[in-house]
Design a protein around this motif. Structure first.
Motif, PDB file in Angstrom:
ATOM      1  N   GLN A 150       0.836  -1.188   0.000  1.00 61.69           N
ATOM      2  CA  GLN A 150       0.000   0.000   0.000  1.00 61.69           C
ATOM      3  C   GLN A 150       0.878   1.249   0.000  1.00 61.69           C
ATOM      4  O   GLN A 150       1.822   1.341   0.775  1.00 61.69           O
ATOM      5  CB  GLN A 150      -0.924   0.015   1.222  1.00 61.69           C
ATOM      6  N   PHE A 151       0.543   2.214  -0.853  1.00 65.90           N
ATOM      7  CA  PHE A 151       1.344   3.434  -0.960  1.00 65.90           C
ATOM      8  C   PHE A 151       1.285   4.212   0.341  1.00 65.90           C
ATOM      9  O   PHE A 151       0.221   4.507   0.871  1.00 65.90           O
ATOM     10  CB  PHE A 151       0.834   4.300  -2.112  1.00 65.90           C
ATOM     11  N   LYS A 152       2.465   4.549   0.867  1.00 62.65           N
ATOM     12  CA  LYS A 152       2.570   5.332   2.093  1.00 62.65           C
ATOM     13  C   LYS A 152       3.820   6.186   1.981  1.00 62.65           C
ATOM     14  O   LYS A 152       4.931   5.728   2.223  1.00 62.65           O
ATOM     15  CB  LYS A 152       2.633   4.426   3.311  1.00 62.65           C
ATOM     16  N   SER A 183       8.187   4.144 -14.707  1.00 58.18           N
ATOM     17  CA  SER A 183       6.904   3.516 -15.006  1.00 58.18           C
ATOM     18  C   SER A 183       6.149   3.276 -13.702  1.00 58.18           C
ATOM     19  O   SER A 183       6.753   3.190 -12.627  1.00 58.18           O
ATOM     20  CB  SER A 183       7.102   2.182 -15.732  1.00 58.18           C
ATOM     21  N   GLU A 184       4.846   3.161 -13.787  1.00 58.03           N
ATOM     22  CA  GLU A 184       4.035   3.008 -12.580  1.00 58.03           C
ATOM     23  C   GLU A 184       4.396   1.734 -11.810  1.00 58.03           C
ATOM     24  O   GLU A 184       4.342   0.636 -12.329  1.00 58.03           O
ATOM     25  CB  GLU A 184       2.554   2.984 -12.945  1.00 58.03           C
ATOM     26  N   GLN A 185       4.762   1.918 -10.552  1.00 60.61           N
ATOM     27  CA  GLN A 185       5.037   0.800  -9.646  1.00 60.61           C
ATOM     28  C   GLN A 185       4.042   0.781  -8.483  1.00 60.61           C
ATOM     29  O   GLN A 185       3.858  -0.247  -7.836  1.00 60.61           O
ATOM     30  CB  GLN A 185       6.463   0.908  -9.089  1.00 60.61           C
ATOM     31  N   SER A 186       3.419   1.927  -8.230  1.00 63.13           N
ATOM     32  CA  SER A 186       2.414   2.036  -7.173  1.00 63.13           C
ATOM     33  C   SER A 186       1.520   3.220  -7.504  1.00 63.13           C
ATOM     34  O   SER A 186       1.793   3.990  -8.429  1.00 63.13           O
ATOM     35  CB  SER A 186       3.073   2.202  -5.796  1.00 63.13           C
ATOM     36  N   ARG A 187       0.453   3.360  -6.703  1.00 59.55           N
ATOM     37  CA  ARG A 187      -0.494   4.434  -6.992  1.00 59.55           C
ATOM     38  C   ARG A 187      -1.113   4.949  -5.703  1.00 59.55           C
ATOM     39  O   ARG A 187      -1.402   4.188  -4.786  1.00 59.55           O
ATOM     40  CB  ARG A 187      -1.589   3.940  -7.946  1.00 59.55           C
TER      41      ARG A 187
END
Length: 327
Positions: free
Chosen positions: A138-140, A251-255
């Motif tokens: 989870q992005f934190k 590139s997207e690794q998390s959001r």
């Protein structure tokens, strides 16, 4: 075209008054320069969290040179002497990719600045903060807990982060070397944030450089760093960073909601803008658009809640740069 240039300059002066320097390039040529009185392209500015993206560059270099095997490596592989706290089960599972993508949990609801920066060894303090009962993935967003990454780089390369950067990244780009900066108390820290007097890189009391803030460079330096990525890792026919790392890290690794994050880069993959950026407190920013062959470097005096630089780039600077090319 001069009228358009002047209108952009007026916009920056009127609506973004804390910008000290801005350089925008298209297809490798400078299309716009703006500097506040008393500032130039060589004036040192604390980059705040733009430092994170430069740390990402160093990880790419360390991977290419074999100091680090993979982002899948466990964080604790680099700290064999670290003693786990009783009951800690999450920290042993953490991989480098979780720190690089801001998906590693830590034991506080908000970023524990005081707990880390009042300690002697910020790396050890950051390790103590990681893990807990949070969920991996989870992005934190964090800055203090990120200090672990400097420990990883130092232990992997056998050098301080600043020395490694000077040798493997800054020197090849013609960027003057940075020296260590030590902040001994809260007052020095505040003075540094308000206006760093000389180029350098902040360290903790152990001499470990900060990976998430604390780097002082110039607007011209930022343009070189961004141009290296725009050139797919090549500078003066020498490869400094692998194209694979540039692609992976941007590139997207998390959001986080609608905001995309790579490995210490913010990702802007909307169809019309297609690029990535580094963003720091006070409005420091670095934008790279490979699709349009555009680079924009912005340095700023620190102010709380500065006007959004992403909007400045997408709504004004990028259209301006595209117009100069068409013109």
């Amino acid at each position: 075209m001069n009228d358009i240039n002047e209108s952009i300059e007026e916009l920056i002066s009127a609506q973004y008054p804390n910008i000290t320097g801005l350089i925008a390039t298209g297809c490798g040529k400078v299309a716009l320069e703006h500097f506040s009185p008393g500032f130039s392209d060589q004036t040192p500015i604390h980059l705040s969290s733009v430092t994170k993206s430069i740390t990402s560059m160093l990880f790419g270099i360390a991977l290419e040179q074999g100091y680090i095997q993979s982002v899948e490596q466990r964080v604790l592989d680099f700290f064999p002497d670290y003693v786990l706290k009783r009951g800690e089960r999450t920290l042993p599972q953490l991989r480098l990719k979780h720190l690089l993508s801001m998906t590693a949990p830590y034991k506080f609801r908000s970023e524990p600045y005081t707990r880390v920066y009042s300690s002697y060894d910020w790396t050890a303090a950051s390790l103590d903060l990681l893990g807990g009962k949070g969920k991996i993935g989870q992005f934190k967003y964090t800055t203090p807990a990120l200090h672990v990454l400097s420990g990883v780089l130092s232990n992997a390369t056998g050098q301080t982060v600043a020395d490694y950067a000077n040798q493997e990244l800054f020197a090849p780009l013609g960027i003057a070397p940075v020296k260590n900066i030590t902040l001994n108390d809260r007052q020095q820290h505040l003075e540094f944030i308000r206006g760093a007097p000389e180029r350098g890189w902040v360290t903790d009391p152990c001499g470990t450089n900060t990976p998430g803030w604390g780097l002082v460079l110039s607007t011209s330096d930022l343009v070189k760093l961004a141009s290296l990525y725009l050139g797919n890792g090549f500078w003066d026919r020498q490869r400094l960073v692998s194209s694979a790392w540039i692609q992976q890290s941007t590139s997207e690794q998390s959001r986080f909601g609608e905001r995309r994050y790579g490995f210490l880069w913010w990702v802007m993959h909307e169809t019309e803008h297609n690029g990535y950026c580094a963003l720091g407190d006070g409005g420091n920013a670095l934008f790279v658009s490979p699709k349009h062959e555009v680079v924009v470097a912005i340095t700023s005096r620190f102010v709380p809640r500065p006007k959004d630089r992403v909007t400045l780039f997408t709504e004004y600077l990028l259209p301006f740069l595209m117009g100069t090319r068409l013109g």
